[in-house]
Design an enzyme around this catalytic site. Structure first.
Site, short mmCIF file in Angstrom:
data_model
loop_
_atom_site.label_atom_id
_atom_site.label_comp_id
_atom_site.label_asym_id
_atom_site.label_seq_id
_atom_site.Cartn_x
_atom_site.Cartn_y
_atom_site.Cartn_z
N ALA A 31 21.82 -35.54 -9.36
CA ALA A 31 22.17 -35.92 -10.72
C ALA A 31 21.79 -34.76 -11.62
O ALA A 31 21.04 -33.87 -11.22
CB ALA A 31 21.39 -37.16 -11.11
N GLY A 77 21.20 -37.35 -5.68
CA GLY A 77 22.53 -37.94 -5.88
C GLY A 77 23.59 -37.24 -5.05
O GLY A 77 24.61 -37.84 -4.69
N GLU A 123 23.45 -38.87 -1.83
CA GLU A 123 23.91 -40.26 -2.02
C GLU A 123 25.44 -40.31 -2.10
O GLU A 123 26.07 -41.22 -1.55
CB GLU A 123 23.23 -40.85 -3.25
CG GLU A 123 21.74 -41.10 -3.04
CD GLU A 123 21.00 -41.42 -4.30
OE1 GLU A 123 20.54 -42.57 -4.42
OE2 GLU A 123 20.89 -40.55 -5.18
N1 T1G Z 1 20.40 -30.80 -12.63
C1 T1G Z 1 20.50 -29.89 -13.62
N2 T1G Z 1 20.22 -28.55 -13.48
C2 T1G Z 1 19.84 -28.16 -12.27
C3 T1G Z 1 19.70 -29.06 -11.17
C4 T1G Z 1 20.01 -30.43 -11.39
N3 T1G Z 1 19.94 -31.34 -10.41
N4 T1G Z 1 19.27 -28.35 -10.10
C5 T1G Z 1 19.17 -27.07 -10.50
N5 T1G Z 1 19.49 -26.94 -11.80
C6 T1G Z 1 19.52 -25.71 -12.60
C7 T1G Z 1 18.14 -25.09 -12.78
O1 T1G Z 1 17.47 -25.64 -13.88
C8 T1G Z 1 18.50 -23.62 -12.99
O2 T1G Z 1 18.92 -23.49 -14.32
C9 T1G Z 1 19.71 -23.43 -12.10
O3 T1G Z 1 20.25 -24.75 -11.87
C10 T1G Z 1 19.39 -22.84 -10.76
O4 T1G Z 1 18.34 -23.60 -10.19
C11 T1G Z 1 20.70 -40.36 -8.80
C12 T1G Z 1 18.52 -39.42 -10.06
C13 T1G Z 1 19.22 -26.88 -5.85
C14 T1G Z 1 17.37 -26.14 -4.40
O5 T1G Z 1 15.84 -32.64 -7.45
O6 T1G Z 1 15.77 -28.22 -6.11
O7 T1G Z 1 19.77 -36.95 -8.07
O8 T1G Z 1 17.14 -21.99 -15.11
O9 T1G Z 1 16.62 -21.76 -10.17
O10 T1G Z 1 16.06 -21.66 -6.57
O11 T1G Z 1 19.19 -40.51 -7.09
O12 T1G Z 1 17.53 -26.05 -8.08
O13 T1G Z 1 19.31 -21.06 -14.37
O14 T1G Z 1 19.14 -22.42 -16.47
O15 T1G Z 1 16.21 -23.95 -8.98
O16 T1G Z 1 18.48 -21.55 -5.88
C15 T1G Z 1 17.72 -34.60 -7.41
C16 T1G Z 1 16.82 -30.00 -7.99
C17 T1G Z 1 17.97 -34.89 -8.84
C18 T1G Z 1 17.32 -30.87 -6.90
C19 T1G Z 1 18.47 -24.54 -6.00
N6 T1G Z 1 17.96 -33.20 -7.14
N7 T1G Z 1 17.21 -28.61 -7.80
O17 T1G Z 1 17.32 -23.76 -6.08
O18 T1G Z 1 17.92 -22.32 -8.12
S1 T1G Z 1 17.56 -36.56 -9.20
C20 T1G Z 1 16.96 -32.32 -7.19
C21 T1G Z 1 16.61 -27.83 -6.88
C22 T1G Z 1 18.83 -37.48 -8.57
C23 T1G Z 1 19.77 -39.63 -7.97
C24 T1G Z 1 18.68 -38.95 -8.70
C25 T1G Z 1 17.00 -26.39 -6.86
C26 T1G Z 1 18.03 -26.04 -5.77
P1 T1G Z 1 18.61 -22.18 -15.11
P2 T1G Z 1 17.14 -22.90 -9.39
P3 T1G Z 1 17.43 -22.22 -6.61
#
Ligand code: T1G
Length: 717
Positions: free
Chosen positions: A63, A107, A110
């Protein structure tokens, strides 16, 4: 018009490509675009199967956390609800195959599980990391995952939040095939195979054979709760994730989803979710330096040379070898070199024993570390990191030597934890190439890297240090060159206050218990014993000159030092240690503290755990406010990242500055003023804290204002 879901066809197979760079998050508009593309493919008589794939470097990384941030703070239109997109995918009458590369997280997984089949590239990472954000899967993941991988694996994935690689996902039944080479071509071929087989698509929601029963799974759930309490101390979400998976076993699918939604909404409304989402973005913001644009040139670090094979030098060498970088490791004498190498070998052997990686990997990493007693080859190094004994005179001599040897574009770094980088740089002919790289022990494990920017340090060198940190899998935080930089400058008053608390009546174990109950990874006295009371004493001596004349100084540490009680390494410090380094309270220390306090005329009294936590945390927050207004840290959020990744501050509290905002800066400031009245001007509230408290502001709003001002200033340059 954003083309979030690009629909193309290859004969009888439709391909939907998700496009929302950088990580294809399910931002507003993305789910809707996917649903629309599916509907078009569903209606197309020529289409027999559908493949969904991510554009760019990854499948869907979850998400949009920015949306979750809004929802968690009660702003925006509430937490996203993906039920409609999931049902649309699952109810498609043609087989939907999810093709996964990069990451399918939260998500993203999911959505993949709502598909009828999943294929993946071998390097893909799949998981439910929501607990790292203080929430649980909220898109029916807790209901579909156990149906695919079984209850135990689902509990582990959701409680640990750790992703798994595709080969393991295949073993668990989460994916149906690994695709070597061209993922899209392999996915299309797989989809065609499924279509050829005919029959109704396989709906995950109808797969119940892996759910077991309430009775059968009871032990799995209690083990899951134990795992959550042990590995995720004080955190709500991991326990609620187990509750949600339990609902998958005890309730029909749709009711299970409702229960998941209730639990999800409880989590997103919690302080813990707000703190952890803050920590997520704070960790990404630290790499943004206002006067160093993203496209600043960086030096390519391919080979590293390290001076000193002690605890820090050895750990840094391992961190480099773990990242695949060849390392020259220099010592002054053979015995010290042998000791350093033996420690490295032992650490790797322990990791192999624990199954973290294979003997083959260990051998590869050891082969990258070249021990030596000379500077041979240092003229080829792209970076030289000095990790010698903490003495200015010694460091100046070393930098004078490497200045004559190193090639012109070699980055010269010191791992000093407290000394003046400008003074060290001044002995070289290239102060612009000198920077502080302050690793934390054990350097091959701790994520934090304090990047100390000196007056002359070039922007390319700072940018290079940030890239180097990322290459080592560390979080690089750029800080200014003041005594103790950010982390240790805050640690000193924290240490001092803890010692005052025991002089006034608490015991070391009471202080440590209050701090670990608060969520600190370790109590401050246990930290002192691990790092070495002798090291702590020398640091105190080093900083004594900074104390105001007549200021109260801690009394017991010096006595422990002169008694040779250096902590774990001597079997006794603030605690006594058995052969397994297990600490026990030591009546001798209690007696020494009472005697010292009596001789100093310090009145002793009962001290509450609340007072311990307040004095320990508020003294750090006050010091950090000074660091911010003096410009030695760019953001309060950077301070949070330093303490979250380097000092064991509880993630679910967001870091010391976020914690202060959660308490309320007026309350923090007023309490500090009370401590000033009781304990003297060392507690004088920092001007920035006073100002923000009076204006009803927060450190977060201060950051936002400053970031905006800096961006404006940078744009003018
Ligand atoms: N939403 C919005 N922005 C995101 C994002 C996300 N899910 N993931 C990464 N970004 C942005 C981040 O802020 C950065 O922005 C850029 O992308 C690159 O990220 C319904 C509710 C995927 C392994 O927890 O673990 O789904 O700083 O520097 O090192 O059940 O990002 O460049 O402006 O981290 O290559 C669950 C979170 C959400 C994954 C990539 N998902 N992301 O790592 O790049 S909750 C997560 C990561 C959810 C559902 C629920 C990592 C990555 P900027 P980065 P990276």
């Amino acid at each position: 018009m954003n083309n979030f879901a690009d629909l193309t066809t290859q004969n009888d197979v439709a391909i939907i490509t998700i496009n929302n760079p950088p990580v294809n998050a399910l931002s507003p508009g993305v789910p809707q675009a996917l649903v629309a593309a599916l509907a078009t493919a569903e209606k197309d008589p020529a289409v027999r199967a559908i493949v969904v794939i991510g554009g760019g470097r990854t499948f869907i990384a979850g998400a949009d956390i920015k949306e979750l941030e809004l929802a968690a703070s009660g702003r925006g239109s509430g937490p996203p609800d993906f039920h409609r997109i999931l049902a649309s995918i699952e109810d498609t009458s043609k087989p939907v195959v999810m093709a996964i590369h990069g990451t399918a997280l939260g998500g993203g997984n999911e959505v993949a599980m709502a598909g009828h089949y999943r294929v993946a590239a071998p390097g893909a990472q799949i998981g439910q990391p929501e607990v790292n954000l203080g929430i649980i899967p909220g898109a029916e993941g807790t209901q579909r995952l156990p149906r695919l991988v079984g209850v135990a694996a689902a509990v582990d994935l959701c409680v640990s939040g750790k992703p798994i690689r595709a080969p393991e996902a295949l073993k668990l039944g989460l994916i149906d095939r690994l695709i070597e080479g061209d993922l899209l071509a392999g996915a299309v071929a797989f989809a065609r195979e499924i279509a050829d087989r005919g029959g109704a698509p396989r709906k995950t929601r109808e797969l119940n054979d892996k759910l077991g029963s309430e009775f059968v799974d009871a032990s799995i759930f209690s083990a899951g709760r134990d795992q959550a309490r042990k590995t995720r101390r004080n955190m709500l979400a991991p326990l609620k994730a187990v509750d949600a998976i339990e609902a998958a076993v005890n309730l029909p699918f749709d009711e299970g989803c409702k229960r998941e939604r209730e639990l999800f909404e409880e989590c997103i409304a919690s302080d813990q979710a707000r703190a952890l989402i803050h920590a997520f973005f704070a960790e990404r913001a630290v790499a943004k330096i206002p006067d160093i644009p993203k496209d600043t040139a960086v030096y390519n670090i391919r080979q590293v040379a390290i001076i000193g094979a002690g605890t820090m030098g050895g750990g840094i060498a391992m961190a480099c070898a773990n990242a695949g970088l060849p390392v020259l490791l220099k010592e002054v004498e053979q015995a010290a070199l042998d000791r350093g190498l033996a420690t490295i070998r032992k650490n790797y052997e322990n990791s192999v024993k624990k199954g973290r990686f294979s003997q083959e990997i260990m051998d590869q990493r050891m082969a990258l570390i070249h021990p030596q007693l000379t500077y041979d080859g240092f003229d080829q190094a792209d970076a030289i990191i000095e990790a010698a004994f903490e003495s200015m005179e010694l460091k100046k001599r070393i930098f004078g030597e490497i200045d004559k040897i190193a090639k012109p574009d070699c980055v010269l770094a010191s791992n000093t934890s407290s000394l003046d980088i400008d003074q060290i740089a001044a002995v070289t002919s290239r102060p612009g190439m000198v920077i502080g790289l302050h690793f934390f022990s054990p350097a091959n494990v701790m994520r934090l890297l304090e990047i100390v920017r000196g007056k002359a340090t070039g922007k390319e060198v700072v940018a290079t240090a940030l890239a180097f940190a990322k290459k080592l899998g560390k979080v690089g935080v750029v800080v200014g060159n003041c005594p103790g930089f950010v982390g240790n400058r805050m640690l000193l008053p924290y240490m001092r206050e803890a010692q005052f608390l025991v002089e006034e009546g608490a015991t070391p174990e009471q202080v440590d218990r209050a701090l670990t109950n608060f969520g600190m990874a370790m109590g401050i006295f246990a930290v002192d014993d691990m790092a070495g009371v002798d090291v702590g004493y020398r640091v105190h001596q080093e900083y004594k000159h900074l104390e105001k004349p007549g200021a109260r100084l801690p009394l017991v540490l010096e006595k422990l030092f002169h008694l040779g009680r250096y902590g774990q390494k001597t079997g006794a410090g603030w605690y006594r240690y058995d052969e397994n380094r297990k600490p026990t309270a030591d009546p001798e220390v209690h007696a020494l503290i009472e005697k010292t306090a009596r001789e100093a005329g310090i009145e002793r009294r009962a001290i509450t755990d609340d007072e311990i936590v307040e004095r320990s945390m508020y003294v750090m927050i006050n010091e950090a406010a000074k660091i911010l207004e003096e410009g030695y840290a760019l953001r309060a959020a950077d301070v949070d990242v330093v303490y979250l990744t380097g000092y064991g501050f509880p993630a679910h509290r967001g870091g010391p500055m976020w914690f202060a905002d959660t308490v309320g800066l007026k309350k923090v400031r007023d309490r500090i003023a009370e401590f000033q009245a009781q304990h003297g001007d060392a507690w004088k509230p920092a001007p920035l804290l006073d100002k923000l408290a009076d204006q009803g502001e927060t450190f977060a709003s201060w950051d936002a204002q400053h970031d905006a001002a800096r961006e404006q200033a940078a744009a003018m340059v």
